[in-house]
Scaffold this active site. Structure first.
Site, short mmCIF file in Angstrom:
data_model
loop_
_atom_site.label_atom_id
_atom_site.label_comp_id
_atom_site.label_asym_id
_atom_site.label_seq_id
_atom_site.Cartn_x
_atom_site.Cartn_y
_atom_site.Cartn_z
N ALA A 9 1.60 -1.64 0.13
CA ALA A 9 0.04 -0.19 0.34
C ALA A 9 0.65 0.98 0.20
O ALA A 9 0.28 1.70 0.51
CB ALA A 9 -1.03 -0.16 1.13
N ARG A 15 -2.69 9.28 -10.10
CA ARG A 15 -3.23 8.99 -11.09
C ARG A 15 -4.65 9.52 -10.66
O ARG A 15 -5.39 10.11 -11.66
CB ARG A 15 -3.59 7.55 -12.03
N LYS A 22 -4.62 6.85 -2.62
CA LYS A 22 -5.41 5.79 -3.19
C LYS A 22 -6.45 5.09 -2.23
O LYS A 22 -7.20 5.10 -2.24
CB LYS A 22 -4.85 6.15 -4.29
N GLY A 77 10.26 -0.14 -5.59
CA GLY A 77 9.36 -1.17 -6.47
C GLY A 77 9.25 -1.88 -5.68
O GLY A 77 8.89 -2.01 -4.92
N THR A 78 8.17 -3.14 -6.45
CA THR A 78 7.41 -4.00 -5.80
C THR A 78 8.57 -5.14 -4.73
O THR A 78 7.97 -5.57 -3.39
CB THR A 78 6.19 -5.13 -6.59
N ARG A 334 -32.17 12.75 12.58
CA ARG A 334 -30.76 13.23 12.76
C ARG A 334 -29.78 12.62 13.67
O ARG A 334 -30.56 11.68 14.49
CB ARG A 334 -30.06 14.54 12.99
N TYR A 388 -33.46 26.29 21.43
CA TYR A 388 -31.95 26.57 21.26
C TYR A 388 -32.26 28.49 21.65
O TYR A 388 -32.68 28.62 20.95
CB TYR A 388 -31.06 26.34 19.91
C1 UD1 Z 1 2.65 -5.01 -10.79
C2 UD1 Z 1 3.90 -5.87 -11.53
C3 UD1 Z 1 3.57 -6.41 -12.95
C4 UD1 Z 1 1.77 -6.31 -12.99
C5 UD1 Z 1 0.45 -5.85 -12.19
C6 UD1 Z 1 -0.13 -6.00 -12.10
C7 UD1 Z 1 6.16 -5.57 -11.26
C8 UD1 Z 1 7.32 -5.21 -11.50
N1 UD1 Z 1 5.31 -5.13 -12.04
O1 UD1 Z 1 3.50 -4.11 -12.35
O2 UD1 Z 1 4.64 -7.48 -13.36
O3 UD1 Z 1 1.39 -6.73 -14.25
O4 UD1 Z 1 1.49 -5.45 -10.78
O5 UD1 Z 1 -0.74 -5.29 -11.42
O6 UD1 Z 1 5.77 -5.54 -9.69
N2 UD1 Z 1 3.52 -0.89 -4.86
C9 UD1 Z 1 4.90 -0.44 -3.06
N3 UD1 Z 1 5.97 0.11 -3.31
C10 UD1 Z 1 6.54 0.39 -4.33
C11 UD1 Z 1 6.73 -0.05 -6.00
C12 UD1 Z 1 4.24 -0.25 -6.21
O7 UD1 Z 1 4.06 -0.39 -2.62
O8 UD1 Z 1 6.90 0.66 -4.52
C13 UD1 Z 1 2.54 -0.92 -4.93
C14 UD1 Z 1 1.55 -0.34 -5.08
O9 UD1 Z 1 1.53 0.34 -3.97
C15 UD1 Z 1 0.47 -0.86 -6.28
C16 UD1 Z 1 1.34 -1.76 -6.38
O10 UD1 Z 1 2.80 -1.88 -5.17
O11 UD1 Z 1 -0.40 -1.68 -5.34
C17 UD1 Z 1 1.39 -2.38 -7.31
O12 UD1 Z 1 2.85 -1.05 -8.19
P1 UD1 Z 1 2.52 -1.01 -9.52
O13 UD1 Z 1 4.18 0.04 -9.79
O14 UD1 Z 1 1.03 -0.39 -9.50
O15 UD1 Z 1 3.03 -2.49 -10.75
P2 UD1 Z 1 2.64 -2.15 -11.40
O16 UD1 Z 1 3.54 -1.71 -12.27
O17 UD1 Z 1 1.52 -2.56 -11.90
#
Ligand code: UD1
Ligand code: CA
Length: 456
Positions: A9, A15, A22, A77-78, A334, A388
């Site tokens: 999260a 966006r 979000k 990144g994820t 109310r 009141y």
């Molecule tokens: C990711 C996947 C992609 C998949 C897609 C599906 C990776 C590299 N790619 O891409 O293969 O098809 O999801 O939706 O994982 N988030 C964090 N911290 C971060 C980055 C992301 O918490 O540093 C969370 C975001 O809040 C989001 C989720 O991870 O809820 C996915 O992140 P996002 O950057 O949207 O991944 P995608 O590019 O969609």
């Protein structure tokens, strides 16, 4: 198999173009992140761990001790996001389920089935991870699932890194995974930095295959893995959630005349044989009994409605209606309004912080605030509790069987004894004895009418 759950999260949600993070945007009575928590809570044996970043403090305020937290300071990144959970989760579970906080349509049943598929494969050994996949005509933005000649999963390739052939793949990574816990925590720190400057969780698939381990892909219903990035997505997901909620109530014996024009929050309960007419919003912790007719065009929030009640074109907030009571058209209950059994409220009535006893009638154009009203009281048209004084609120007590003539003003604090009556247009500034009739301005019994005028 002990399962830990991680919810990502920490994204920015740029966006959404919103001051609100979000994952806190509401959808059918729950914040986005709450839908994810709901989906995993029953599956993992410990509270889920939510990885927070942007807006994290607000997420904590909402979820409190219902979940555990890890903070991702930088959005790298994820893979990096999941790594933040390692300190708390390593050694606590056999498997780790990873989901996103922005997929509110993901259902517990889908996840349960997915975890079962993982567990079966895991027992056979040699398994590093499983992922939920979808087939989609428009693959844009999704990682592609790359298989070898034998049909075995080889890697997940992000769209930006795809060859032209890989771009054609329609088997897509949903972003939901289940990992062998020991393998995940040992290998996650070795994920390389991508050219984009992120650590991709998806790189783990290729790494597992290189180590001779298996990666399993389990197909999911496309609808379940719908991700929210814009307010448009929010509206689409809302429609699906409302449909699911309405179907659940209809299956339990509630008539919903037009589900597409009815807005029922997730936690609302409704008894069988109640009819919900179009244009109705049932919100928050609202509970509705059996055999009611609600709507058309009514909004009921955080309220308790008994059996056999009627709510027509009215707004009911933090209020209570007992069996057989009715309101509307155009009524407003109310906070703290409480209608006893069989109370009738007609057009343009407003009640706040007051109790109306059994059988009491308030037919037209009245305001009742901070009042305690007994049984079978007749509240004439236009009656108002003047509660009141510009500085403080004062109570009004009206005992059983009182008859209030049209346009009576009750200047609080004031008490009207049992069976008392007021004439039309009375302004009641003093207590009225049981059975007594008063009228005029200020209201007096017949015996003392004219006294005021004769005084110098
Ligand atoms: C990711 C996947 C992609 C998949 C897609 C599906 C990776 C590299 N790619 O891409 O293969 O098809 O999801 O939706 O994982 N988030 C964090 N911290 C971060 C980055 C992301 O918490 O540093 C969370 C975001 O809040 C989001 C989720 O991870 O809820 C996915 O992140 P996002 O950057 O949207 O991944 P995608 O590019 O969609
Ligand atoms: Ca008036």
């Amino acid at each position: 198999m002990r399962l830990a759950a991680v919810i990502l999260a920490a994204g920015y949600g740029t966006r959404m173009k919103s001051k609100l993070p979000k994952v806190l945007h509401p959808l059918a009575g729950r914040a986005l992140v709450e839908w994810s928590v709901e989906a995993v809570e029953g599956i993992s044996h410990e509270p889920p761990l939510v990885v927070i970043g942007h807006g994290g403090e607000q997420v904590k305020e909402l979820l409190g001790s219902r979940v555990r937290y890890a903070v991702q300071e930088e959005r790298l990144g994820t893979g990096h996001a999941v790594l933040q959970a390692r300190g708390q989760l390593q050694g606590t579970a056999d498997a780790v389920l990873v989901i996103y906080a922005d997929m509110p349509l993901l259902q517990e049943a889908t996840l349960r089935h997915f975890v079962d598929v993982f567990a079966e494969n895991w027992k056979q050994g040699n398994l590093a991870m499983a992922m939920l996949t979808v087939e989609r005509e428009d693959p844009q933005g999704f990682g592609r699932v790359v298989r070898n000649q034998a049909g075995e999963v080889q890697a997940i390739v992000e769209e930006v890194d795809c060859t032209p052939e890989q771009r054609q793949i329609r088997e897509l990574n949903s972003g939901i995974y289940c990992f062998d816990a020991a393998w995940l925590w040992a290998n996650l720190p070795n994920v390389p930095l991508s050219p984009k400057g992120e650590y991709y969780l998806t790189d783990l698939a290729g790494m597992a295959v290189e180590q001779g381990l298996r990666v399993v892909a389990a197909p999911a219903p496309l609808e379940d893995v719908y991700g929210i990035n814009t307010r448009g997505h929010l509206a689409v997901a809302g429609e699906v959630l409302r449909r699911r909620i309405a179907e659940r109530h209809m299956a339990a014996g509630v008539t919903i005349v037009d589900p597409s024009a009815t807005y029922i929050d997730a936690q609302v309960t409704i008894g069988p044989d109640t009819v919900i007419l179009p244009g109705t919003l049932l919100q928050g912790s609202t509970q509705i009994g059996e055999d009611c007719v609600i709507g058309p065009h009514s909004q009921i929030r955080d309220s308790r409605i008994g059996n056999g009640c009627r709510v027509i074109q009215s707004v009911v907030e933090q209020a209570r209606m007992e069996d057989g009571s009715e309101i509307g058209p155009f009524g407003h209950l109310r906070s703290g309004a409480h209608l006893g059994p069989g109370v009738h409220m007609g057009n343009f009535g407003e009640v706040k912080n007051s109790y109306l006893g059994p059988g009491t009638k308030m037919g037209h154009f009245s305001y009742v605030g901070d009042a305690t009203i007994g049984a079978n009281v007749n509240i004439g048209a236009g009656v108002i509790t003047c509660n009141y004084d510009g500085a403080r609120k004062h109570p009004t007590v009206i005992e059983d069987g009182v008859f209030l003539g049209s346009d009576t003003m009750l200047v609080a604090p004031v008490r009207l004894g049992q069976g008392a009556r007021t004439g039309a247009g009375s302004v009641v500034t003093r207590d009225v004895e049981p059975g007594e009739l008063v009228y005029g301005v200020p209201a007096r019994p017949p015996s003392s009418q004219g006294e005021e005028k004769s005084q110098p």
